[in-house]
Design a protein around this motif. Structure first.
Motif, PDB file in Angstrom:
ATOM      1  N   HIS A  61       0.845  -1.201   0.000  1.00 55.93           N
ATOM      2  CA  HIS A  61       0.000   0.000   0.000  1.00 55.93           C
ATOM      3  C   HIS A  61       0.883   1.256   0.000  1.00 55.93           C
ATOM      4  O   HIS A  61       1.866   1.321   0.758  1.00 55.93           O
ATOM      5  CB  HIS A  61      -0.903   0.001   1.240  1.00 55.93           C
ATOM      6  N   PRO A  62       0.545   2.255  -0.828  1.00 57.54           N
ATOM      7  CA  PRO A  62       1.370   3.476  -0.861  1.00 57.54           C
ATOM      8  C   PRO A  62       1.541   4.151   0.503  1.00 57.54           C
ATOM      9  O   PRO A  62       2.588   4.739   0.779  1.00 57.54           O
ATOM     10  CB  PRO A  62       0.600   4.389  -1.826  1.00 57.54           C
ATOM     11  N   PRO A 101     -11.334   0.883  -1.908  1.00 60.51           N
ATOM     12  CA  PRO A 101     -10.864  -0.496  -2.075  1.00 60.51           C
ATOM     13  C   PRO A 101     -10.933  -1.264  -0.761  1.00 60.51           C
ATOM     14  O   PRO A 101     -10.737  -0.689   0.312  1.00 60.51           O
ATOM     15  CB  PRO A 101      -9.404  -0.314  -2.522  1.00 60.51           C
ATOM     16  N   CYS A 121      -9.934   6.018  -7.569  1.00 59.04           N
ATOM     17  CA  CYS A 121      -9.596   6.107  -6.145  1.00 59.04           C
ATOM     18  C   CYS A 121     -10.587   7.002  -5.392  1.00 59.04           C
ATOM     19  O   CYS A 121     -10.730   6.916  -4.174  1.00 59.04           O
ATOM     20  CB  CYS A 121      -8.186   6.661  -5.969  1.00 59.04           C
ATOM     21  N   CYS A 154      -6.031  -1.310  -1.971  1.00 62.01           N
ATOM     22  CA  CYS A 154      -5.562  -0.330  -2.946  1.00 62.01           C
ATOM     23  C   CYS A 154      -5.963  -0.780  -4.345  1.00 62.01           C
ATOM     24  O   CYS A 154      -5.857  -1.971  -4.653  1.00 62.01           O
ATOM     25  CB  CYS A 154      -4.043  -0.174  -2.848  1.00 62.01           C
ATOM     26  N   HIS A 155      -6.401   0.163  -5.183  1.00 64.62           N
ATOM     27  CA  HIS A 155      -6.787  -0.194  -6.550  1.00 64.62           C
ATOM     28  C   HIS A 155      -5.587  -0.484  -7.445  1.00 64.62           C
ATOM     29  O   HIS A 155      -5.768  -0.922  -8.569  1.00 64.62           O
ATOM     30  CB  HIS A 155      -7.596   0.949  -7.178  1.00 64.62           C
ATOM     31  N   LEU A 156      -4.386  -0.224  -6.970  1.00 66.30           N
ATOM     32  CA  LEU A 156      -3.219  -0.433  -7.825  1.00 66.30           C
ATOM     33  C   LEU A 156      -2.958  -1.916  -8.102  1.00 66.30           C
ATOM     34  O   LEU A 156      -2.390  -2.265  -9.108  1.00 66.30           O
ATOM     35  CB  LEU A 156      -1.965   0.151  -7.160  1.00 66.30           C
ATOM     36  N   ARG A 207      -6.483   9.067  -0.719  1.00 68.89           N
ATOM     37  CA  ARG A 207      -6.332   9.633  -2.065  1.00 68.89           C
ATOM     38  C   ARG A 207      -5.917  11.107  -2.058  1.00 68.89           C
ATOM     39  O   ARG A 207      -5.314  11.570  -3.011  1.00 68.89           O
ATOM     40  CB  ARG A 207      -7.616   9.456  -2.870  1.00 68.89           C
ATOM     41  N   CYS A 249     -11.076   5.934  -1.611  1.00 61.10           N
ATOM     42  CA  CYS A 249      -9.906   5.640  -0.776  1.00 61.10           C
ATOM     43  C   CYS A 249      -9.570   6.863   0.068  1.00 61.10           C
ATOM     44  O   CYS A 249      -9.379   7.951  -0.460  1.00 61.10           O
ATOM     45  CB  CYS A 249      -8.719   5.277  -1.668  1.00 61.10           C
ATOM     46  N   HIS A 252       0.555   7.968  -5.672  1.00 54.03           N
ATOM     47  CA  HIS A 252       0.345   7.071  -6.818  1.00 54.03           C
ATOM     48  C   HIS A 252      -1.110   7.055  -7.273  1.00 54.03           C
ATOM     49  O   HIS A 252      -1.544   6.093  -7.910  1.00 54.03           O
ATOM     50  CB  HIS A 252       0.769   5.640  -6.455  1.00 54.03           C
ATOM     51  N   CYS A 257      -2.089  10.572  -1.633  1.00 51.12           N
ATOM     52  CA  CYS A 257      -1.403   9.430  -2.249  1.00 51.12           C
ATOM     53  C   CYS A 257      -0.503   9.869  -3.407  1.00 51.12           C
ATOM     54  O   CYS A 257      -0.968  10.543  -4.334  1.00 51.12           O
ATOM     55  CB  CYS A 257      -2.428   8.424  -2.751  1.00 51.12           C
TER      56      CYS A 257
HETATM   57  S1  SF4 Z   1      -6.510   3.295  -3.981  1.00 54.17           S
HETATM   58 FE1  SF4 Z   1      -5.608   4.942  -5.181  1.00 54.17          FE
HETATM   59  S2  SF4 Z   1      -5.379   6.657  -3.770  1.00 54.17           S
HETATM   60 FE2  SF4 Z   1      -5.709   4.808  -2.555  1.00 54.17          FE
HETATM   61  S3  SF4 Z   1      -3.694   4.106  -2.055  1.00 54.17           S
HETATM   62 FE3  SF4 Z   1      -4.301   3.030  -3.900  1.00 54.17          FE
HETATM   63  S4  SF4 Z   1      -3.523   4.290  -5.590  1.00 54.17           S
HETATM   64 FE4  SF4 Z   1      -3.463   5.546  -3.742  1.00 54.17          FE
END
Ligand code: SF4
Length: 419
Positions: A266-267, A405, A400, A416-418, A308, A305, A313, A311
């Motif tokens: 997670h970022p 997520p 996001c 995280c959606h990544l 966001r 999120c 990313h 974040c």
């Molecule tokens: S869902 Fe989007 S805003 Fe949240 S941590 Fe992941 S990349 Fe960052």
């Protein structure tokens, strides 16, 4: 200090769950402030804990880590029912904690204890330390007075103090010794589960190591299960088997300690790890993830999120050609439009206002398509049309922002959606 051996709790195959927390929420209602009363606005509750779920396996140390105010201490207190929950459930050894009453609740209170952060304020200065450690035994009517005193003397010895210090007062002890007294008090009733709420954060580094070693020894000796709450990642790494990372009332990542530290997903976890100072020049000069901005209010957390707004990313819309730095800057501008946080110069023309707003908010050149959208939004702001400004920027809506997520449920899970 040497790294403590992690204990032998079976945390990988599900193990034997002692504490199970499901969708736990704790909101705090607050009285309306002056402006709320003036404008007749309703106040939103502070969502300190907002739907957290985790299991604590018998014999393990689960860490709960996050910035100050993320809800980790409230989680610990609500699990122990020192605070009443807003929603959700906790089971302890299969028993539903929030439904317990009478003798069953009394038994739970004996088996689940807490060590508080501040060894200075958690002890009554007018009571001898013997009486303080004995208090839980007195309240629960364990044995005769002589037996209780004998147990207290044994506990004092076991936590590294002397039985002869029974009649001394808290002010006669150092910070580390006072925390040992707090630990002895928590162990008086022979609990199974102990919440350690920042147990070393008020202590000097050298004393921290001694207290952590003591907690480790006691865990092995008495078969204890710990929930360790800390903002200090080095403490978490030293003593925990698994860790859950909290941000703004939610768990964003959870997994085995080494995996979280070596391969965070997670970022926010990445940024937390990057914020730990490194001992060598080489490591200190590494690329680090920087999180900008303040933690949003837990009264009105962001949609989607919750991370966001900070974040590094955040995911742009599909097929939008934009670099992360520009997208991050545009997201910040969108947030300021939503908050109506731009000041418009008095008596300035629309053109001048647009120019000034652009200069104040954009650091590096943007491709024409993005520049034109921003100028359209700034024109609307100059004309006082905030909703139109927000509409002009709606093309930048991220997934996001639209959807929150969920933890993806494996041994090492992240929200995280990544992924
Ligand atoms: S869902 Fe989007 S805003 Fe949240 S941590 Fe992941 S990349 Fe960052």
């Amino acid at each position: 200090m040497s790294t403590l051996e992690h204990n032998n709790a079976d945390t990988t195959s599900g193990g034997d769950t002692l504490v199970s927390v499901e969708n736990l929420k704790k909101y705090f209602e607050t009285a309306p402030g002056f402006l709320d009363r003036l404008f007749g606005d309703e106040t939103s509750p502070v969502r300190a804990v907002d739907g957290v779920s985790f299991d604590v396996i018998r014999g393990e140390t689960l860490g709960l880590v996050g910035e100050s105010g993320c809800g980790k201490s409230t989680t610990g207190e609500t699990v122990l029912r020192l605070q009443e929950p807003t929603d959700g459930s906790v089971t302890f050894n299969g028993e539903p904690v929030f439904e317990l009453g009478g003798a069953a609740l009394t038994e739970f209170r004996q088996r689940a204890q807490i060590v508080f952060q501040d060894p200075f304020s958690s002890l009554d200065p007018r009571q001898t330390i013997g009486a303080t450690v004995r208090q839980p035994l007195d309240v629960h009517g364990r044995g005769t007075l002589d037996e209780r005193n004998e147990r207290v003397r044994n506990l004092l010895e076991r936590v590294g103090l002397s039985a002869d210090q029974f009649d001394r007062y808290p002010h006669e002890f150092s910070g580390g010794q006072r925390q040992r007294i707090g630990i002895a008090r928590a162990l008086a009733l022979d609990p199974d589960f102990v919440v350690l709420d920042e147990p070393t954060s008020a202590l000097d580094v050298s004393v921290q190591a001694q207290v952590l070693n003591l907690l480790d020894e006691l865990q092995t000796e008495f078969g204890l299960t710990y929930l360790l709450i800390s903002h200090d990642l080095s403490v978490i790494r030293q003593v925990c088997d698994r860790v859950a990372v909290m941000y703004l009332g939610e768990i964003v990542e959870m997994g085995p300690i080494e995996e979280i530290f070596t391969a965070p997903r997670h970022p926010y976890t990445e940024a937390l790890l990057d914020s730990v100072p490194r001992p060598t020049t080489e490591e200190a000069q590494r690329d680090i993830t920087v999180i900008s901005g303040d933690v949003p209010s837990p009264r009105q957390p962001p949609s989607g999120c919750r991370f966001r707004t900070r974040c590094p990313h955040i995911i742009p819309p599909d097929e939008m050609d934009i670099d992360q730095q520009s997208y991050r800057a545009i997201q910040t501008i969108r947030q300021r439009i939503d908050d109506r946080a731009f000041t418009i110069p008095e008596d300035a023309s629309v053109e001048t206002t647009v120019e000034q707003l652009y200069d104040r908010t954009v650091d590096s050149p943007l491709p024409a398509v993005h520049r034109e959208r921003l100028e359209t939004a700034f024109e609307s702001i100059a004309e006082g049309k905030w909703d139109a400004a927000a509409d002009a920027m709606s093309a930048y809506t991220s997934i996001c922002e639209r959807s929150n997520p969920e933890l993806d449920g494996d041994t090492h899970s992240a929200a995280c959606h990544l992924d």
